[in-house]
Design a protein around this motif. Structure first.
Motif, PDB file in Angstrom:
ATOM      1  N   GLY A 227      36.753  26.432  23.361  1.00 24.87           N
ATOM      2  CA  GLY A 227      37.917  26.389  24.616  1.00 24.87           C
ATOM      3  C   GLY A 227      38.726  25.483  23.250  1.00 24.87           C
ATOM      4  O   GLY A 227      39.821  24.665  24.016  1.00 24.87           O
TER       5      GLY A 227
ATOM      6  N   SER B 258      39.350  30.915  18.656  1.00 27.37           N
ATOM      7  CA  SER B 258      39.224  32.535  18.412  1.00 27.37           C
ATOM      8  C   SER B 258      40.919  32.436  18.570  1.00 27.37           C
ATOM      9  O   SER B 258      41.236  33.687  18.101  1.00 27.37           O
ATOM     10  CB  SER B 258      38.775  33.002  18.958  1.00 27.37           C
ATOM     11  OG  SER B 258      37.494  31.901  19.338  1.00 27.37           O
TER      12      SER B 258
ATOM     13  N   GLU C 250      51.494  29.361  28.475  1.00 27.70           N
ATOM     14  CA  GLU C 250      50.419  30.678  28.172  1.00 27.70           C
ATOM     15  C   GLU C 250      50.542  30.951  29.586  1.00 27.70           C
ATOM     16  O   GLU C 250      49.242  31.850  30.441  1.00 27.70           O
ATOM     17  CB  GLU C 250      49.274  29.715  27.720  1.00 27.70           C
ATOM     18  CG  GLU C 250      47.542  30.342  27.918  1.00 27.70           C
ATOM     19  CD  GLU C 250      47.366  31.334  26.775  1.00 27.70           C
ATOM     20  OE1 GLU C 250      48.517  31.812  26.148  1.00 27.70           O
ATOM     21  OE2 GLU C 250      46.213  32.019  26.499  1.00 27.70           O
TER      22      GLU C 250
HETATM   23  P1  ADP Z   1      36.988  28.909  20.430  1.00 28.93           P
HETATM   24  O1  ADP Z   1      37.438  30.202  19.944  1.00 28.93           O
HETATM   25  O2  ADP Z   1      37.433  27.714  19.983  1.00 28.93           O
HETATM   26  O3  ADP Z   1      36.106  28.561  21.674  1.00 28.93           O
HETATM   27  P2  ADP Z   1      39.783  29.666  22.270  1.00 28.93           P
HETATM   28  O4  ADP Z   1      40.739  30.380  21.017  1.00 28.93           O
HETATM   29  O5  ADP Z   1      39.158  30.766  23.091  1.00 28.93           O
HETATM   30  O6  ADP Z   1      39.200  28.346  22.335  1.00 28.93           O
HETATM   31  O7  ADP Z   1      40.966  28.984  22.975  1.00 28.93           O
HETATM   32  C1  ADP Z   1      40.144  29.037  24.601  1.00 28.93           C
HETATM   33  C2  ADP Z   1      42.094  29.184  25.553  1.00 28.93           C
HETATM   34  O8  ADP Z   1      42.532  28.014  25.056  1.00 28.93           O
HETATM   35  C3  ADP Z   1      43.018  30.135  24.925  1.00 28.93           C
HETATM   36  O9  ADP Z   1      42.594  31.472  25.416  1.00 28.93           O
HETATM   37  C4  ADP Z   1      43.767  29.641  25.126  1.00 28.93           C
HETATM   38  O10 ADP Z   1      44.846  29.800  26.150  1.00 28.93           O
HETATM   39  C5  ADP Z   1      43.306  27.997  24.713  1.00 28.93           C
HETATM   40  N1  ADP Z   1      44.504  27.504  23.686  1.00 28.93           N
HETATM   41  C6  ADP Z   1      44.075  26.426  23.166  1.00 28.93           C
HETATM   42  N2  ADP Z   1      44.019  25.945  22.291  1.00 28.93           N
HETATM   43  C7  ADP Z   1      45.204  26.628  21.938  1.00 28.93           C
HETATM   44  C8  ADP Z   1      46.411  26.510  21.215  1.00 28.93           C
HETATM   45  N3  ADP Z   1      47.274  25.812  20.223  1.00 28.93           N
HETATM   46  N4  ADP Z   1      47.220  27.267  21.388  1.00 28.93           N
HETATM   47  C9  ADP Z   1      47.630  28.307  22.441  1.00 28.93           C
HETATM   48  N5  ADP Z   1      46.486  28.898  22.714  1.00 28.93           N
HETATM   49  C10 ADP Z   1      45.270  27.408  23.224  1.00 28.93           C
END
Ligand code: ADP
Length: 260
Positions: free
Chosen positions: A36, A40, A182
């Motif tokens: 999170g 991704s 967001e």
């Molecule tokens: P991970 O892949 O690290 O588990 P994600 O990319 O799915 O995490 O991030 C989870 C959510 O957090 C995303 O859907 C987005 O809403 C938000 N988020 C976290 N970091 C960012 C960022 N740097 N910029 C924009 N959104 C972010």
């Protein structure tokens, strides 16, 4: 038209530069960090920036090299070969994103070996074929270094095949900007949510398996923005997913009620 679909990503450091140079130099990339924290989303964003297709595989304990490379299937009287997502990415020059690579079976690591060094080739044992990766093929993997928490480790010899970037919870100002951008939540609620997030993150003595991620705060922001009462939003989106222990739940809810 294209620009309308650019995924929103707020840079937290020099990750975009590192990614671009890794791509240019055909180096595989490892994104390290808790769940999170935007790994991704960053990949989706970079795929857009570089105008590349991205193929994502969410690895789990059953993910095998066959799932990645391909298999024979029976079609009528014939047996036909179907390329797996890794083979497709290698041929087409896509970005292959192996999410949580350490969770996959060890044969996955073996399969990607020759793609992570100067050879940049994939050996398809079932066909007895070796294919050279397309110029633009890039391998990206993510990994959650949550040692004591039941996550699997990645061997040093594997890690050293990747250029790596660390992801963590963003600093307060950036994190509240992310929540606002967001979800359109109001800035006061965003600020308070980030305060709650950081307070809980600092409570290491609770021994939570996973702590508050930006994702959970995004979820709470969405609920608040859609009109659910603030405390209820935080209880449902942030606190409840963290633990099932009744005492800890109560303590965390009390803590958050002092802030929002
Ligand atoms: P991970 O892949 O690290 O588990 P994600 O990319 O799915 O995490 O991030 C989870 C959510 O957090 C995303 O859907 C987005 O809403 C938000 N988020 C976290 N970091 C960012 C960022 N740097 N910029 C924009 N959104 C972010």
């Amino acid at each position: 038209m294209e620009t309308l679909n650019i995924p929103f990503y707020h840079a937290v450091g020099k990750e975009q530069e590192v990614f671009e140079h890794a791509f240019k130099n055909k180096l595989p990339l490892l994104l390290k960090g808790p769940t999170g924290t935007g790994k991704s989303r960053f990949i989706e964003y970079m795929a857009h920036v570089l105008n590349k297709k991205i193929i994502t595989i969410s690895c789990h304990e059953e993910t095998s090299s066959t799932d990645l490379i391909g298999r024979f299937i029976i079609k009528g009287a014939e047996t036909v070969w179907i390329d797996g997502p890794l083979t497709t990415a290698v041929k087409e020059g896509a970005i292959l994103y192996l999410d949580e690579v350490a969770e996959a079976r060890p044969d996955v690591i073996v399969a990607i070996h020759s793609l992570t060094d100067h050879r940049r080739e994939l050996f398809i044992d079932k066909l007895g074929e070796t294919i050279k990766a397309h110029e633009d093929f890039m391998l990206v993997a993510s990994f959650n270094p949550g040692y004591q928490r039941g996550f699997k480790e990645l061997k040093p010899s594997t890690r050293q095949r990747f250029v790596a970037i660390s992801f963590d919870y963003p600093e307060a100002k950036i994190e509240s900007e992310i929540l606002i951008k967001e979800t359109n939540v109001d800035s006061e609620s965003a600020k308070r949510l980030v305060v709650i997030g950081n307070k809980i993150r600092n409570l290491t003595e609770l021994g939570l398996t996973e702590t508050v991620s930006t994702r959970l705060l995004v979820d709470a922001s969405k609920l608040i923005h859609s009109g659910l009462p603030k405390r209820l939003s935080v209880h449902a989106a942030v606190i409840e997913p963290l633990t099932d222990d009744q005492q800890t739940l109560e303590a965390l809810k009390d803590l958050c009620d002092l802030v929002i």
